[in-house]
Design a protein around this motif. Structure first.
Motif, PDB file in Angstrom:
ATOM      1  N   THR A 159       0.841  -1.193   0.000  1.00  0.00           N
ATOM      2  CA  THR A 159       0.000   0.000   0.000  1.00  0.00           C
ATOM      3  C   THR A 159       0.875   1.241   0.000  1.00  0.00           C
ATOM      4  O   THR A 159       1.812   1.357   0.793  1.00  0.00           O
ATOM      5  CB  THR A 159      -0.906   0.022   1.241  1.00  0.00           C
ATOM      6  OG1 THR A 159      -1.669  -1.181   1.283  1.00  0.00           O
ATOM      7  CG2 THR A 159      -1.857   1.211   1.193  1.00  0.00           C
ATOM      8  N   ASP A 160       0.588   2.178  -0.900  1.00  0.00           N
ATOM      9  CA  ASP A 160       1.358   3.418  -0.958  1.00  0.00           C
ATOM     10  C   ASP A 160       1.059   4.290   0.264  1.00  0.00           C
ATOM     11  O   ASP A 160      -0.047   4.265   0.802  1.00  0.00           O
ATOM     12  CB  ASP A 160       1.008   4.211  -2.221  1.00  0.00           C
ATOM     13  CG  ASP A 160       1.507   3.512  -3.478  1.00  0.00           C
ATOM     14  OD1 ASP A 160       2.277   2.539  -3.352  1.00  0.00           O
ATOM     15  OD2 ASP A 160       1.124   3.947  -4.580  1.00  0.00           O
ATOM     16  N   LYS A 162       0.114   7.604   2.195  1.00  0.00           N
ATOM     17  CA  LYS A 162      -0.804   8.686   1.843  1.00  0.00           C
ATOM     18  C   LYS A 162      -0.868   9.721   2.964  1.00  0.00           C
ATOM     19  O   LYS A 162      -0.374   9.497   4.073  1.00  0.00           O
ATOM     20  CB  LYS A 162      -2.212   8.121   1.597  1.00  0.00           C
ATOM     21  CG  LYS A 162      -2.320   7.221   0.373  1.00  0.00           C
ATOM     22  CD  LYS A 162      -3.761   6.765   0.178  1.00  0.00           C
ATOM     23  CE  LYS A 162      -3.889   5.877  -1.047  1.00  0.00           C
ATOM     24  NZ  LYS A 162      -5.287   5.408  -1.263  1.00  0.00           N
ATOM     25  N   SER A 202       6.525  10.390  -1.240  1.00  0.00           N
ATOM     26  CA  SER A 202       5.281  10.052  -1.949  1.00  0.00           C
ATOM     27  C   SER A 202       5.482   8.827  -2.838  1.00  0.00           C
ATOM     28  O   SER A 202       6.482   8.711  -3.566  1.00  0.00           O
ATOM     29  CB  SER A 202       4.826  11.241  -2.794  1.00  0.00           C
ATOM     30  OG  SER A 202       3.671  10.924  -3.528  1.00  0.00           O
ATOM     31  N   GLY A 203       4.552   7.878  -2.784  1.00  0.00           N
ATOM     32  CA  GLY A 203       4.608   6.676  -3.612  1.00  0.00           C
ATOM     33  C   GLY A 203       5.383   5.529  -3.002  1.00  0.00           C
ATOM     34  O   GLY A 203       5.360   4.415  -3.527  1.00  0.00           O
ATOM     35  N   GLN A 205       6.329   2.467  -0.361  1.00  0.00           N
ATOM     36  CA  GLN A 205       5.566   1.441   0.333  1.00  0.00           C
ATOM     37  C   GLN A 205       6.373   0.922   1.517  1.00  0.00           C
ATOM     38  O   GLN A 205       7.586   1.134   1.592  1.00  0.00           O
ATOM     39  CB  GLN A 205       5.236   0.276  -0.618  1.00  0.00           C
ATOM     40  CG  GLN A 205       4.383   0.679  -1.795  1.00  0.00           C
ATOM     41  CD  GLN A 205       4.123  -0.482  -2.741  1.00  0.00           C
ATOM     42  OE1 GLN A 205       4.686  -1.572  -2.577  1.00  0.00           O
ATOM     43  NE2 GLN A 205       3.275  -0.258  -3.737  1.00  0.00           N
ATOM     44  N   LYS A 210      14.687   4.434  -0.773  1.00  0.00           N
ATOM     45  CA  LYS A 210      14.717   5.470  -1.796  1.00  0.00           C
ATOM     46  C   LYS A 210      15.782   6.498  -1.444  1.00  0.00           C
ATOM     47  O   LYS A 210      16.011   6.789  -0.282  1.00  0.00           O
ATOM     48  CB  LYS A 210      13.336   6.146  -1.878  1.00  0.00           C
ATOM     49  CG  LYS A 210      13.198   7.222  -2.921  1.00  0.00           C
ATOM     50  CD  LYS A 210      11.767   7.787  -2.886  1.00  0.00           C
ATOM     51  CE  LYS A 210      11.591   8.861  -3.934  1.00  0.00           C
ATOM     52  NZ  LYS A 210      10.200   9.420  -3.909  1.00  0.00           N
TER      53      LYS A 210
END
Length: 259
Positions: A159-160, A162, A202-203, A205, A210
């Motif tokens: 799930t991303d 949010k 953002s984006g 999971q 990153k």
């Protein structure tokens, strides 16, 4: 003890002018000197054997202060009791010293609880206010009650992230020597700082990693990164979101409400 004058002052205070007869003053002087004699240490004399006349010469100033303080406290306490006064604080004193062989004369100011005189209240008409409870008011209180018992629940894998999610991040500065890996938690969208790390994930999971590059302005609040370009290695360790429970008998019991 004689109250020779009584005068009312502003702000529910009263001034009492008091005189303590010389005979009572002398008796108190003798009692103080006798007490000093029992503990005084003077070269050439054993403890408790110093002559009274020597005690009186050496400790006259101390004795005067002790006698005045005790007699003033005792006298004002008697005056308050005799007049059934109701003081709100410790009385203050005003006197010009005390000499042995003379009466003690002083003034005491006593601050009293104010006297409240009720006006005419019988037969006064009062408009009774009413309160109407709307369904919306009840629904709002129920929602507040449920929200009180909310708990963070992990979001499903894949799930991303949010807005409103609680995230646990692990990060390290890649282009800074001896950078230490750190962990912190934040709610997405809660911090207004556009340079906060969570504003740049953002984006992502849960479990994802990153590289993030942030260019900080020269006037940034954190001096160690102000005016620098920092490259972060970020790992999103966990994503949770507050879950509000359904209104059930069990929940009501937790809130100490009868079902």
């Amino acid at each position: 003890m004689n109250v020779i004058n009584e005068r009312k002052l502003e702000n529910s205070s009263i001034e009492l002018e008091i005189e303590v007869p010389a005979g009572i003053v002398e008796d108190e002087f003798k009692a103080v000197f006798k007490k000093i004699q029992q503990t005084a240490k003077i070269d050439g004399f054993r403890k408790g054997k110093v002559p009274v006349n020597m005690i009186e010469q050496r400790y006259s100033l101390y004795a005067s202060e002790e006698v005045a303080e005790k007699l003033m406290k005792d006298s004002i306490a008697d005056a308050i009791r005799e007049r059934a006064l109701n003081p709100v604080s410790v009385p203050t004193y005003e006197f010009n010293g005390l000499n042995r062989g003379e009466s003690l004369h002083f003034k005491a100011i006593v601050e009293l609880f104010p006297v409240v005189n009720l006006g005419e209240y019988k037969g006064v008409e009062v408009e009774e206010k009413t309160c109407t409870v709307q369904d919306s008011d009840i629904e709002k209180e129920v929602e507040n009650f449920r929200t009180h018992f909310k708990k963070p629940v992990p979001k499903p894998e894949g799930t991303d992230v949010k807005h409103g999610d609680m995230v646990k991040l692990r990060y390290k500065k890649l282009n800074i020597d001896n950078s230490i890996e750190r962990t912190y938690s934040a709610v997405i969208g809660e911090d207004a700082d556009e340079y906060a790390i969570e504003q740049h994930i953002s984006g992502m999971q849960s479990g994802g990693e990153k590289e993030i590059t942030i260019n900080y302005p020269d006037d940034y609040t954190q001096d160690d990164v102000a005016g620098k370009e920092i490259i972060y290695q970020v790992k999103l360790e966990e994503i949770t979101r507050d879950e509000v429970p359904e209104l059930t008998d069990e929940l009501a019991q937790q809130g100490q409400f009868a079902s």
